[in-house]
Scaffold this active site. Structure first.
Site, PDB file in Angstrom:
ATOM      1  N   ASN A  11       0.865  -1.179   0.000  1.00 12.74           N
ATOM      2  CA  ASN A  11       0.000   0.000   0.000  1.00 12.74           C
ATOM      3  C   ASN A  11       0.904   1.232   0.000  1.00 12.74           C
ATOM      4  OD1 ASN A  11      -1.806   2.013   0.387  1.00 12.74           O
ATOM      5  ND2 ASN A  11      -2.604   1.288   2.358  1.00 12.74           N
ATOM      6  N   LYS A  13       0.146   4.194  -0.266  1.00 14.37           N
ATOM      7  CA  LYS A  13      -0.501   5.378   0.340  1.00 14.37           C
ATOM      8  C   LYS A  13      -0.192   6.626  -0.506  1.00 14.37           C
ATOM      9  CE  LYS A  13      -0.488   3.124   4.812  1.00 14.37           C
ATOM     10  NZ  LYS A  13      -0.601   3.215   6.252  1.00 14.37           N
ATOM     11  N   HIS A  98     -10.021   0.947   4.433  1.00 13.32           N
ATOM     12  CA  HIS A  98      -8.765   1.203   5.161  1.00 13.32           C
ATOM     13  C   HIS A  98      -9.051   2.171   6.309  1.00 13.32           C
ATOM     14  CE1 HIS A  98      -4.716   2.417   6.151  1.00 13.32           C
ATOM     15  NE2 HIS A  98      -4.293   1.325   5.507  1.00 13.32           N
ATOM     16  N   GLU A 100      -7.476   4.598   7.376  1.00 17.02           N
ATOM     17  CA  GLU A 100      -7.229   6.009   7.052  1.00 17.02           C
ATOM     18  C   GLU A 100      -8.402   6.593   6.258  1.00 17.02           C
ATOM     19  OE1 GLU A 100      -3.304   5.341   5.433  1.00 17.02           O
ATOM     20  OE2 GLU A 100      -2.611   4.852   7.446  1.00 17.02           O
ATOM     21  N   GLU A 169      -5.936  -4.980  10.105  1.00 14.40           N
ATOM     22  CA  GLU A 169      -4.974  -3.928  10.420  1.00 14.40           C
ATOM     23  C   GLU A 169      -5.402  -3.222  11.707  1.00 14.40           C
ATOM     24  OE1 GLU A 169      -2.634  -2.619   6.703  1.00 14.40           O
ATOM     25  OE2 GLU A 169      -4.425  -1.378   6.832  1.00 14.40           O
ATOM     26  N   GLY A 175       1.799   2.390  11.139  1.00 20.23           N
ATOM     27  CA  GLY A 175       2.671   3.554  10.979  1.00 20.23           C
ATOM     28  C   GLY A 175       3.690   3.750  12.091  1.00 20.23           C
ATOM     29  N   SER A 217       2.917  -1.740  10.731  1.00 18.98           N
ATOM     30  CA  SER A 217       4.337  -1.693  11.125  1.00 18.98           C
ATOM     31  C   SER A 217       5.098  -2.977  10.793  1.00 18.98           C
ATOM     32  CB  SER A 217       4.473  -1.355  12.615  1.00 18.98           C
ATOM     33  OG  SER A 217       3.905  -0.082  12.850  1.00 18.98           O
TER      34      SER A 217
HETATM   35  P1  13P Z   1       2.526   0.654   7.811  1.00 19.40           P
HETATM   36  O1  13P Z   1       3.101  -0.637   7.245  1.00 19.40           O
HETATM   37  O2  13P Z   1       3.229   1.864   7.339  1.00 19.40           O
HETATM   38  O3  13P Z   1       2.339   0.557   9.291  1.00 19.40           O
HETATM   39  O4  13P Z   1       1.052   0.772   7.192  1.00 19.40           O
HETATM   40  C1  13P Z   1       0.171  -0.287   7.323  1.00 19.40           C
HETATM   41  C2  13P Z   1      -1.010  -0.009   6.479  1.00 19.40           C
HETATM   42  O5  13P Z   1      -1.819   0.835   6.813  1.00 19.40           O
HETATM   43  C3  13P Z   1      -1.131  -0.744   5.223  1.00 19.40           C
HETATM   44  O6  13P Z   1      -2.375  -0.561   4.649  1.00 19.40           O
END
Ligand code: 13P
Length: 260
Positions: A11, A13, A98, A100, A169, A175, A217
């Site tokens: 991802n 992002k 997700h 976010e 997740e 993060g 993470s």
């Molecule tokens: P990180 O691997 O940066 O923690 O992000 C996880 C995530 O939200 C993947 O969709």
């Protein structure tokens, strides 16, 4: 546990901004064909880079996913991107729900609509679920995960199970640094819990066929232990997925752990 092919979804992002950056990352990833063998690799860039990533992965086994989709089929929805548009540009999967996106206002009802749109356009759905915090006293996070899942699955038939991936997740683990990721034993417990809900909804065979991924993470130092000890079929990786060398090392670590 039924062994499925290792599935790694990157991802990106909003980390990768230009098609040049995307092409460079994919060029180095494509050189790792030995590492990629035996694993399914999917890249999820922003909408703006979908077309460049589809081009740069042509002729390879690397798949392409979008990071989100509109709950609406078409019409007056400024700024939205429909499932048909994603399909037309060459995406094969889409991440839905997700944390976010949920944090910026996506509701369970919208997520249900997005799933309907994606499946009817022929896209595979990567549905994200996960609690904001763990309730170490009463375990109420299980009820939270169950409610997110049951709401999203409500309209789905058994035949849809083959077009579905669940990405667990936990929001508290996203993060951060690798040592803040979930512990494999706790992941295993949650993964079994999710599987139980899938079996309840789809029946045994279809339910256990749905891959479950972990995200939060993950990097090359904890990926192997999470996949082998966490009873998951793969990973949804954010930050550590942007650099091709880290991503390749992460896949290698998962494969090595699976052989132990
Ligand atoms: P990180 O691997 O940066 O923690 O992000 C996880 C995530 O939200 C993947 O969709």
């Amino acid at each position: 546990m039924v062994k499925k092919k290792l599935l790694i979804i990157a991802n990106w992002k909003m980390y990768v901004a230009t098609s040049l950056e995307a092409r460079r990352a994919l060029q180095s990833l494509r050189k790792q064909s030995l590492v990629l063998r035996g694993a399914e690799m999917v890249i999820a860039p922003s909408f703006a880079l979908l077309s460049a990533v589809v081009d740069a992965t042509k002729g390879s086994k690397i798949g392409v996913a979008a990071q989100s989709v509109s709950p609406c089929a078409d019409g007056a929805h400024t700024g939205d991107v429909s499932a048909l548009m994603l399909k037309a540009v060459g995406a094969k999967s889409v991440i839905i729900g997700h944390s976010e996106r949920r944090a910026s206002g996506e509701t369970d009802a919208m997520i249900r609509e997005e799933i309907t749109q994606a499946l009817s356009a022929g896209l595979r759905v990567v549905l994200c679920v996960g609690e904001k915090e763990r309730d170490h006293d009463h375990g109420s996070h299980f009820a939270f995960i169950a409610s997110q899942l049951r709401s999203a699955l409500a309209d789905l038939a058994k035949s849809d199970a083959h077009h579905l991936v669940i990405a667990y997740e936990p929001v508290w683990a996203i993060g951060k640094s690798a040592n803040a990721a979930m512990a494999p034993a706790a992941l295993r417990e949650t993964s079994i819990f999710i599987k139980k809900i899938l079996v309840e909804h789809f029946g045994r065979e279809a339910g256990i066929s749905v891959p479950i991924l972990y995200g939060g993470s993950v990097d090359e130092t904890n990926a192997g232990a999470l996949v082998s000890g966490g009873e998951v079929d793969g990973l949804l990786v954010g930050r550590a997925s942007v650099k091709a060398s880290s991503l390749a090392a992460l896949i290698q670590a998962c494969k090595a752990a699976a052989q132990k």
